[in-house]
Design a protein around this motif. Sequence first.
Motif, mmCIF file in Angstrom:
data_model
loop_
_atom_site.group_PDB
_atom_site.id
_atom_site.type_symbol
_atom_site.label_atom_id
_atom_site.label_comp_id
_atom_site.label_asym_id
_atom_site.label_seq_id
_atom_site.Cartn_x
_atom_site.Cartn_y
_atom_site.Cartn_z
ATOM 1 N N ARG A 1 0.848 -1.255 -0.221
ATOM 2 C CA ARG A 1 -0.154 0.157 -0.074
ATOM 3 C C ARG A 1 0.895 1.278 0.024
ATOM 4 O O ARG A 1 0.480 2.371 -0.339
ATOM 5 C CB ARG A 1 -0.902 0.011 1.255
ATOM 6 N N ASN A 2 2.183 1.178 0.488
ATOM 7 C CA ASN A 2 2.901 2.376 0.727
ATOM 8 C C ASN A 2 3.677 2.566 -0.336
ATOM 9 O O ASN A 2 4.280 3.693 -0.461
ATOM 10 C CB ASN A 2 3.902 2.054 2.018
ATOM 11 N N LEU A 3 3.794 1.948 -1.488
ATOM 12 C CA LEU A 3 4.504 2.356 -2.583
ATOM 13 C C LEU A 3 3.838 3.658 -3.281
ATOM 14 O O LEU A 3 2.626 3.766 -3.297
ATOM 15 C CB LEU A 3 4.187 1.209 -3.772
ATOM 16 N N PRO A 4 4.936 4.533 -3.476
ATOM 17 C CA PRO A 4 4.202 6.036 -3.936
ATOM 18 C C PRO A 4 3.803 6.015 -5.437
ATOM 19 O O PRO A 4 3.450 7.198 -5.956
ATOM 20 C CB PRO A 4 5.492 6.658 -3.744
ATOM 21 N N TYR A 5 3.945 4.855 -6.126
ATOM 22 C CA TYR A 5 3.479 4.817 -7.375
ATOM 23 C C TYR A 5 2.645 3.591 -7.601
ATOM 24 O O TYR A 5 2.450 2.705 -6.731
ATOM 25 C CB TYR A 5 4.561 4.644 -8.524
ATOM 26 N N ILE A 6 1.793 3.575 -8.696
ATOM 27 C CA ILE A 6 0.962 2.346 -9.052
ATOM 28 C C ILE A 6 1.702 1.370 -9.943
ATOM 29 O O ILE A 6 2.400 1.725 -11.011
ATOM 30 C CB ILE A 6 -0.135 2.711 -10.004
#
Length: 176
Positions: A163-168
């Motif tokens: 969830r914490n990834l800053p991108y998709i």
Amino acid sequence: MREIISTLIGEKEVEARIQEMADAISAEYAGKQVHLIGILKGSIFFVCELAKRLTIPVTLDFMSVSSYGAGTKSSGIVKISKDLDEPVEGKNVIIVEDILDSGRTLSYVSGIIQDRKPESFKIITLLDKPERRVVPVDIAMTGFEIPDKFVVGYGLDYAQRYRNLPYIGVVEFGEE
Ligand code: IMP
Ligand code: MG
């Protein structure tokens, strides 16, 4: 199996699109107050990034719904595990969702909230997989239409992770 994540939509691109969405909402609701309802947990990043860019008065509430199962497919059975804290009657409600897939979750949630008589009602979603729709949902604004791939990041999870990834990112499942 191990998961390999590849970038589908980069952080800058996501944030630029959220800025455009916020500008459109601030213009449309000029002189009014909006009540954002985030669907937990996936929408939290989107709600925060959107809310801080709005130039009109904003209130926030959250609802947690889950479709059963921890895998990559939604089962179609939707359960409210946390209801709203505040009434929506008389408010300009915008439901903020992370991703629209089959449409079952949003169809269910929007029925419940519209029954509570908001002044106005609209749904926005950061991501939409139109190919996967089973139940039609009336969406006012979409961030990005994406292909039928399982995505994570920016609030979206695979088995509660990423969830914490800053991108998709797109998840691919490789051999160990
Ligand atoms: P729907 O009820 O089938 O539209 O499912 C919507 C919910 O399923 C979303 O709010 C997500 O929680 C989850 N979901 C659907 N597709 C994905 C995905 O690609 N990655 C992560 N979660 C997803
Ligand atoms: Mg969700």
